[in-house]
Scaffold this active site. Sequence first.
Site, short mmCIF file in Angstrom:
data_model
loop_
_atom_site.label_atom_id
_atom_site.label_comp_id
_atom_site.label_asym_id
_atom_site.label_seq_id
_atom_site.Cartn_x
_atom_site.Cartn_y
_atom_site.Cartn_z
N PRO A 9 -13.97 32.07 0.79
CA PRO A 9 -14.02 33.32 1.53
C PRO A 9 -12.66 33.96 1.78
O PRO A 9 -11.68 33.27 2.08
CB PRO A 9 -14.68 32.91 2.86
CG PRO A 9 -14.56 31.44 2.92
CD PRO A 9 -14.56 30.95 1.51
N ARG A 17 -3.86 42.05 2.73
CA ARG A 17 -3.35 41.75 4.08
C ARG A 17 -2.60 40.42 4.07
O ARG A 17 -2.72 39.65 3.12
CB ARG A 17 -4.51 41.67 5.09
CG ARG A 17 -5.13 43.00 5.33
CD ARG A 17 -6.15 42.95 6.44
NE ARG A 17 -6.92 44.18 6.42
CZ ARG A 17 -6.55 45.30 7.01
NH1 ARG A 17 -5.44 45.35 7.70
NH2 ARG A 17 -7.31 46.38 6.92
N TYR A 22 0.20 34.83 2.11
CA TYR A 22 -0.49 34.67 0.83
C TYR A 22 0.13 35.48 -0.31
O TYR A 22 -0.35 35.42 -1.44
CB TYR A 22 -1.97 35.04 0.99
CG TYR A 22 -2.67 34.19 2.04
CD1 TYR A 22 -2.81 32.82 1.85
CD2 TYR A 22 -3.16 34.75 3.21
CE1 TYR A 22 -3.43 32.02 2.80
CE2 TYR A 22 -3.78 33.96 4.18
CZ TYR A 22 -3.91 32.61 3.97
OH TYR A 22 -4.52 31.82 4.91
N ASN A 73 -10.43 26.18 -4.44
CA ASN A 73 -9.79 26.52 -3.18
C ASN A 73 -10.91 27.02 -2.27
O ASN A 73 -11.31 28.19 -2.35
CB ASN A 73 -8.73 27.61 -3.37
CG ASN A 73 -8.05 27.97 -2.05
OD1 ASN A 73 -8.48 27.53 -0.98
ND2 ASN A 73 -6.99 28.76 -2.13
N HIS A 79 -12.00 23.31 5.77
CA HIS A 79 -11.83 22.59 7.02
C HIS A 79 -13.14 22.40 7.79
O HIS A 79 -13.14 21.86 8.89
CB HIS A 79 -10.82 23.35 7.91
CG HIS A 79 -9.66 23.89 7.14
ND1 HIS A 79 -8.76 23.08 6.49
CD2 HIS A 79 -9.26 25.17 6.85
CE1 HIS A 79 -7.85 23.83 5.87
NE2 HIS A 79 -8.14 25.10 6.07
N ASP A 86 -20.25 17.48 -0.20
CA ASP A 86 -21.41 16.78 -0.77
C ASP A 86 -21.74 17.30 -2.16
O ASP A 86 -22.11 16.52 -3.05
CB ASP A 86 -22.63 16.94 0.14
CG ASP A 86 -22.55 16.06 1.39
OD1 ASP A 86 -21.69 15.16 1.43
OD2 ASP A 86 -23.35 16.28 2.32
N GLU A 97 -8.02 20.21 -5.94
CA GLU A 97 -7.98 21.10 -4.78
C GLU A 97 -6.70 21.93 -4.83
O GLU A 97 -5.63 21.39 -5.12
CB GLU A 97 -7.99 20.25 -3.50
CG GLU A 97 -7.85 21.03 -2.21
CD GLU A 97 -7.77 20.12 -0.98
OE1 GLU A 97 -7.39 18.93 -1.12
OE2 GLU A 97 -8.05 20.63 0.12
N HIS A 99 -4.46 24.95 -2.55
CA HIS A 99 -4.25 25.88 -1.44
C HIS A 99 -2.97 26.64 -1.68
O HIS A 99 -1.94 26.03 -2.01
CB HIS A 99 -4.20 25.14 -0.09
CG HIS A 99 -5.50 24.52 0.24
ND1 HIS A 99 -6.59 25.26 0.64
CD2 HIS A 99 -5.92 23.24 0.16
CE1 HIS A 99 -7.62 24.46 0.80
NE2 HIS A 99 -7.24 23.23 0.51
N ILE A 100 -3.04 27.94 -1.50
CA ILE A 100 -1.87 28.79 -1.73
C ILE A 100 -0.78 28.47 -0.70
O ILE A 100 0.39 28.32 -1.04
CB ILE A 100 -2.30 30.28 -1.64
CG1 ILE A 100 -3.28 30.61 -2.78
CG2 ILE A 100 -1.08 31.20 -1.68
CD1 ILE A 100 -3.98 31.96 -2.63
N ARG A 106 0.60 24.19 8.90
CA ARG A 106 0.00 25.28 9.67
C ARG A 106 -0.76 24.72 10.89
O ARG A 106 -0.42 23.66 11.37
CB ARG A 106 -0.88 26.13 8.73
CG ARG A 106 -0.05 26.82 7.63
CD ARG A 106 -0.87 27.73 6.75
NE ARG A 106 -1.42 28.85 7.51
CZ ARG A 106 -2.36 29.69 7.04
NH1 ARG A 106 -2.82 29.50 5.78
NH2 ARG A 106 -2.80 30.68 7.77
O1 CA2 Z 1 -3.78 28.49 1.65
C1 CA2 Z 1 -4.91 28.61 1.19
O2 CA2 Z 1 -5.14 28.78 -0.01
C2 CA2 Z 1 -6.11 28.60 2.15
O3 CA2 Z 1 -7.18 27.96 1.49
C3 CA2 Z 1 -6.42 30.06 2.43
C4 CA2 Z 1 -7.53 30.23 3.47
C5 CA2 Z 1 -7.25 29.41 4.72
O4 CA2 Z 1 -8.35 29.50 5.61
C6 CA2 Z 1 -6.98 27.96 4.39
O5 CA2 Z 1 -6.69 27.26 5.58
C7 CA2 Z 1 -5.82 27.83 3.43
C8 CA2 Z 1 -7.65 31.70 3.88
C9 CA2 Z 1 -7.86 32.65 2.75
C10 CA2 Z 1 -7.80 34.02 3.31
O6 CA2 Z 1 -7.12 34.83 2.40
C11 CA2 Z 1 -6.66 36.02 2.82
C12 CA2 Z 1 -6.02 36.78 1.90
C13 CA2 Z 1 -5.50 37.99 2.26
C14 CA2 Z 1 -5.63 38.45 3.53
C15 CA2 Z 1 -6.26 37.68 4.48
C16 CA2 Z 1 -6.78 36.46 4.12
#
Ligand code: CA2
Length: 144
Positions: A9, A17, A22, A73, A79, A86, A97, A99-100, A106
């Site tokens: 998501p 944003r 990111y 991702n 979390h 599963d 896995e 994560h950006i 964090r």
């Molecule tokens: O660092 C990552 O790749 C995360 O999976 C990104 C998730 C975050 O909930 C994880 O803890 C770490 C959030 C993705 C949201 O992406 C956005 C991109 C642009 C603007 C706002 C949110």
Amino acid sequence: MKILVINGPNLNMLGIREPGIYGRSTYDDLCALIRQKAGALGVDVALFQSNSEGDIVTRIQQALGREDAIVINPAAYTHTSIAILDALKAVALPAAEVHISDIGKREAFRQVSYAGLACEAHFIGLGFDGYVKAVEYLARKYGG
Ligand code: CA2
């Protein structure tokens, strides 16, 4: 070899944003980068993004017999989602896995990764390069 790349998501909002966390590149830029690197490795990629936990579970299930490995991702579902954990365990495909951001540096609520428990490799905090490294890892280990 076929690799499924799943993004959870809000990753469709990349570049729109929170560029401080990111980056400025968009989800389409990410897809183009993954396609280009996979092409160079001779790997077929399927790219899937969803904001819905159930749709991610369904797509993981559909990978059985369709793809050979998964890069995931799960975004915020990382979390919270035992359902995604599963599903990864159920299909038992090799998974990596990504994560950006560096979730280890964090908030406390980002310190647990359920999906990561079903992944054999982890590329954390490397920006978009994490996806490239994950595809390379799976292609080297499992590619023909
Ligand atoms: O660092 C990552 O790749 C995360 O999976 C990104 C998730 C975050 O909930 C994880 O803890 C770490 C959030 C993705 C949201 O992406 C956005 C991109 C642009 C603007 C706002 C949110």
